[in-house]
Design an enzyme around this catalytic site. Structure first.
Site: not given
Length: 226
Positions: A151-153
């Site tokens: 996922w892309h914080p």
């Protein structure tokens, strides 16, 4: 995978990468359809801002360099995450669709469980589901400061393309903040330093200027390198 339906927190921490005193971000080869491309590689500016917002100064690590150059960079490197997240942020992660999941490939729990080497090296911290398959979204090494996320914080506060999964709620931005703070706190553990201030100054991202690619681009801004 598309947008994840729900995150399942398994234990108490984690994320993606090796750390440095000034954290390093690895460049990627330019995308063929990138009409803004300059040189041969790029780093999305949101990756840089993500770490800078937690108080770091970033060193770009360019690809396709000589072995000697990489040795010089990584001699400056050190090498958990959810542990210090506030309870309400963890609850948001577990119950709300606030993470950006855009990859087609993933590591399923089934394949992870079948691989003895992976099981001994990495601990699974969270999983997500696209509504059909459960995949690992966060894990960390048991004995080393190695972290991996699916996922892309960095996207919630810094990327603005209008597509499913690009979430800008307060909870999503807080997740990004605590993840970035974790990364930088890991980097601060390193005892390695550049040999002198001048050498560090030459390596920092400040020597490059980001290019604005438009609000409809997958990355609003990117840094490009020869």
């Amino acid at each position: 995978m598309g947008v994840s339906r729900k995150r399942r927190l398994i234990i108490d921490s984690a994320f993606a990468c090796l750390m440095v005193s000034s954290p390093g971000v690895l460049a990627q080869e330019n995308l063929p359809e990138d009409r803004f491309a300059r040189g041969s590689s790029y780093i999305a500016a949101s990756y840089i801002k993500f770490l800078e917002s937690a108080g770091a100064r970033v060193v770009p690590i360019r690809i396709n360099r000589t072995e000697e150059e990489y040795i010089k960079i990584f001699n400056s490197i050190n090498g958990r995450l959810f542990r210090n997240f506030p309870k309400d942020v963890l609850q948001s992660l577990a119950n709300e669709n606030i993470t950006s999941n855009f990859h087609s490939w993933s590591l399923s729990m089934q394949n992870y469980s079948r691989n003895g080497k992976l099981k001994r090296f990495y601990k699974v911290l969270s999983t997500n589901s696209d509504g059909e398959k459960e995949f690992i979204s966060t894990m960390e090494a048991y004995r080393y400061p190695f972290y991996a996320v699916q996922w892309h914080p960095e996207k919630s506060p810094f990327e603005w393309i209008d597509k499913p999964g690009m979430v800008h709620t307060a909870a999503a931005v807080r997740v990004s903040f605590y993840a970035g703070s974790f990364f930088v706190s890991e980097a601060m553990k390193s005892q390695h330093r550049f040999s002198n201030p001048a050498e560090e100054d030459r390596a920092l991202i400040y020597n490059f200027s980001p290019v604005y690619r438009g609000s409809n681009a997958i990355f609003v801004q990117s840094y490009y390198f020869d």
